[in-house]
Design an enzyme around this catalytic site. Structure first.
Site, PDB file in Angstrom:
ATOM      1  N   HIS A 190       0.821  -1.215   0.000  1.00 13.95           N
ATOM      2  CA  HIS A 190       0.000   0.000   0.000  1.00 13.95           C
ATOM      3  C   HIS A 190       0.853   1.263   0.000  1.00 13.95           C
ATOM      4  O   HIS A 190       2.009   1.268   0.455  1.00 13.95           O
ATOM      5  CB  HIS A 190      -0.928   0.017   1.217  1.00 13.95           C
ATOM      6  CG  HIS A 190      -0.203   0.053   2.521  1.00 13.95           C
ATOM      7  ND1 HIS A 190       0.353   1.204   3.052  1.00 13.95           N
ATOM      8  CD2 HIS A 190       0.086  -0.929   3.411  1.00 13.95           C
ATOM      9  CE1 HIS A 190       0.933   0.939   4.194  1.00 13.95           C
ATOM     10  NE2 HIS A 190       0.793  -0.361   4.442  1.00 13.95           N
ATOM     11  N   TRP A 218      -0.064   6.805   9.451  1.00 14.16           N
ATOM     12  CA  TRP A 218       0.808   6.368  10.549  1.00 14.16           C
ATOM     13  C   TRP A 218       2.215   6.052  10.064  1.00 14.16           C
ATOM     14  O   TRP A 218       3.163   6.114  10.847  1.00 14.16           O
ATOM     15  CB  TRP A 218       0.186   5.189  11.288  1.00 14.16           C
ATOM     16  CG  TRP A 218      -0.846   5.630  12.292  1.00 14.16           C
ATOM     17  CD1 TRP A 218      -1.511   6.822  12.332  1.00 14.16           C
ATOM     18  CD2 TRP A 218      -1.309   4.877  13.421  1.00 14.16           C
ATOM     19  NE1 TRP A 218      -2.363   6.862  13.395  1.00 14.16           N
ATOM     20  CE2 TRP A 218      -2.268   5.671  14.082  1.00 14.16           C
ATOM     21  CE3 TRP A 218      -1.040   3.614  13.918  1.00 14.16           C
ATOM     22  CZ2 TRP A 218      -2.938   5.238  15.228  1.00 14.16           C
ATOM     23  CZ3 TRP A 218      -1.707   3.172  15.052  1.00 14.16           C
ATOM     24  CH2 TRP A 218      -2.640   3.983  15.696  1.00 14.16           C
ATOM     25  N   ASN A 219       2.387   5.695   8.776  1.00 15.45           N
ATOM     26  CA  ASN A 219       3.749   5.637   8.239  1.00 15.45           C
ATOM     27  C   ASN A 219       4.405   7.005   8.372  1.00 15.45           C
ATOM     28  O   ASN A 219       5.554   7.130   8.806  1.00 15.45           O
ATOM     29  CB  ASN A 219       3.743   5.254   6.753  1.00 15.45           C
ATOM     30  CG  ASN A 219       3.361   3.821   6.477  1.00 15.45           C
ATOM     31  OD1 ASN A 219       2.763   3.532   5.442  1.00 15.45           O
ATOM     32  ND2 ASN A 219       3.686   2.897   7.376  1.00 15.45           N
ATOM     33  N   GLY A 229       0.262  -1.961  12.256  1.00 17.02           N
ATOM     34  CA  GLY A 229      -0.313  -3.300  12.349  1.00 17.02           C
ATOM     35  C   GLY A 229      -1.730  -3.381  11.805  1.00 17.02           C
ATOM     36  O   GLY A 229      -2.005  -2.978  10.682  1.00 17.02           O
ATOM     37  N   ARG A 267      -6.028   1.167   3.958  1.00 15.19           N
ATOM     38  CA  ARG A 267      -4.883   1.625   3.177  1.00 15.19           C
ATOM     39  C   ARG A 267      -4.586   0.694   2.004  1.00 15.19           C
ATOM     40  O   ARG A 267      -4.165   1.154   0.937  1.00 15.19           O
ATOM     41  CB  ARG A 267      -3.656   1.817   4.065  1.00 15.19           C
ATOM     42  CG  ARG A 267      -3.193   0.586   4.853  1.00 15.19           C
ATOM     43  CD  ARG A 267      -2.175   1.016   5.902  1.00 15.19           C
ATOM     44  NE  ARG A 267      -1.575  -0.071   6.665  1.00 15.19           N
ATOM     45  CZ  ARG A 267      -2.076  -0.603   7.755  1.00 15.19           C
ATOM     46  NH1 ARG A 267      -3.257  -0.182   8.214  1.00 15.19           N
ATOM     47  NH2 ARG A 267      -1.435  -1.559   8.411  1.00 15.19           N
ATOM     48  N   GLU A 324      -1.850  -6.736   7.572  1.00 20.60           N
ATOM     49  CA  GLU A 324      -0.500  -6.528   8.089  1.00 20.60           C
ATOM     50  C   GLU A 324      -0.283  -7.388   9.332  1.00 20.60           C
ATOM     51  O   GLU A 324      -1.239  -7.845   9.981  1.00 20.60           O
ATOM     52  CB  GLU A 324      -0.318  -5.042   8.425  1.00 20.60           C
ATOM     53  CG  GLU A 324       1.000  -4.645   9.058  1.00 20.60           C
ATOM     54  CD  GLU A 324       2.225  -4.990   8.233  1.00 20.60           C
ATOM     55  OE1 GLU A 324       2.511  -6.203   8.077  1.00 20.60           O
ATOM     56  OE2 GLU A 324       2.905  -4.064   7.765  1.00 20.60           O
ATOM     57  N   LYS A 376       7.723   5.047  16.924  1.00 21.23           N
ATOM     58  CA  LYS A 376       8.843   4.107  16.864  1.00 21.23           C
ATOM     59  C   LYS A 376      10.094   4.670  17.545  1.00 21.23           C
ATOM     60  O   LYS A 376      10.814   3.941  18.238  1.00 21.23           O
ATOM     61  CB  LYS A 376       9.134   3.740  15.409  1.00 21.23           C
ATOM     62  CG  LYS A 376       8.009   2.944  14.762  1.00 21.23           C
ATOM     63  CD  LYS A 376       8.292   2.642  13.305  1.00 21.23           C
ATOM     64  CE  LYS A 376       7.121   1.903  12.671  1.00 21.23           C
ATOM     65  NZ  LYS A 376       7.337   1.635  11.227  1.00 21.23           N
ATOM     66  N   ARG A 418      12.232  -6.988  13.652  1.00 21.00           N
ATOM     67  CA  ARG A 418      12.944  -7.679  12.587  1.00 21.00           C
ATOM     68  C   ARG A 418      13.266  -9.144  12.845  1.00 21.00           C
ATOM     69  O   ARG A 418      13.769  -9.811  11.934  1.00 21.00           O
ATOM     70  CB  ARG A 418      14.243  -6.937  12.273  1.00 21.00           C
ATOM     71  CG  ARG A 418      14.021  -5.554  11.660  1.00 21.00           C
ATOM     72  CD  ARG A 418      13.173  -5.635  10.409  1.00 21.00           C
ATOM     73  NE  ARG A 418      13.049  -4.354   9.727  1.00 21.00           N
ATOM     74  CZ  ARG A 418      12.189  -4.099   8.763  1.00 21.00           C
ATOM     75  NH1 ARG A 418      11.364  -5.053   8.358  1.00 21.00           N
ATOM     76  NH2 ARG A 418      12.130  -2.914   8.199  1.00 21.00           N
ATOM     77  N   HIS A 434       0.399  -5.553   2.500  1.00 21.86           N
ATOM     78  CA  HIS A 434       1.197  -4.840   3.498  1.00 21.86           C
ATOM     79  C   HIS A 434       2.626  -5.365   3.525  1.00 21.86           C
ATOM     80  O   HIS A 434       2.911  -6.465   3.029  1.00 21.86           O
ATOM     81  CB  HIS A 434       0.542  -4.994   4.863  1.00 21.86           C
ATOM     82  CG  HIS A 434      -0.895  -4.598   4.865  1.00 21.86           C
ATOM     83  ND1 HIS A 434      -1.325  -3.345   5.244  1.00 21.86           N
ATOM     84  CD2 HIS A 434      -2.013  -5.285   4.490  1.00 21.86           C
ATOM     85  CE1 HIS A 434      -2.641  -3.271   5.106  1.00 21.86           C
ATOM     86  NE2 HIS A 434      -3.079  -4.430   4.658  1.00 21.86           N
TER      87      HIS A 434
END
Length: 237
Positions: free
Chosen positions: A9, A14-15, A22, A60, A87, A98, A115, A179
């Site tokens: 997307h 929020w990005n 999430g 999204r 996601e 973050k 990760r 996602h």
């Protein structure tokens, strides 16, 4: 040979705010809408004849698909929406900044949560403002409290095997708008990416990963349609 396009997307609100998203339903930004339209332009210019489309139940991804299909002249194409393409669920990290989270818990711990392949973040507390267990789109779904990439793959893969793969095997070209982590899970499966390296595969927003498959759905070629915004590609199996 069937063709498969994986589209992450476009940039979400929020990005932009650098928050863990999430399953929360953050919409596209203006930039995200432009990325989705660009993805559609690139897909239209490809040599694929898309006849099937799949996306998650998150706004999204849904709007990315709408905008891309409109640019492709394929707004008429039926789109199947399913939560299995959502996601990864970020659990108790959902909604957190973050950078602030890294300052509180340390970069190393946040890196593990983000990760590692099989270590999930802390679970979301019941009754959290981000708890979606009563959302009507998840009626009958056991909404997770948190997910690792491994758990995300475990829910994505059956949907791929039972629903998407048969469409490709029938000879139809397929586009999926989803996602970063649900697509990463598909890439791991398709390219046999090892557990220890899959989290390093990064799919840019709005840049279609274009894959040609053989009759057994093994990749024979892969490229980003916008080469200038591409990331390192998975190796062919």
């Amino acid at each position: 040979m069937p063709k498969l396009a994986l589209v992450r997307h476009g940039q979400s609100e929020w990005n932009l705010q650098n928050r863990f998203t999430g399953w929360w339903d953050a919409d596209l930004t203006e930039k995200g809408e432009a990325e989705a339209k660009k993805a559609g332009e690139l897909l239209k210019a490809s040599d694929a004849d898309f006849r099937a489309a799949f996306t998650s139940v998150q706004i999204r991804a849904i709007r990315t698909m709408w905008l891309a299909l409109t640019e492709m002249g394929r707004a008429w194409l039926p789109v199947e929406k399913d939560w299995h393409l959502n996601e990864r669920h970020y659990g108790g990290l959902t909604g957190l900044d973050k950078a602030e989270t890294a300052a509180k818990h340390g970069d190393e711990q946040v890196h593990v949560w983000r990760r590692s392949y099989d270590i999930p973040p802390p679970p979301m507390e019941t009754g959290s403002e981000f708890d979606l267990s009563t959302d009507p789109r998840y009626d009958g779904v056991d909404v997770p409290a948190t997910e690792s990439l491994k758990l995300t793959l475990e829910r994505v893969l059956p949907y791929w095997n039972d629903t998407i793969a048969p469409v490709l095997q029938s000879g139809k070209d397929v586009v999926i708008a989803a996602h970063g982590n649900s697509l990463r899970a598909l890439v791991k499966h398709l390219f046999n990416v090892p557990d220890e390296t899959i989290t390093g595969i990064e799919i840019p927003t709005g840049n279609p990963l274009f894959i040609e498959l053989d009759d057994d759905l093994k990749p024979v070629s892969v490229q980003y349609l916008d080469a200038d915004r591409g990331k390192p590609l998975p190796e062919l199996p």
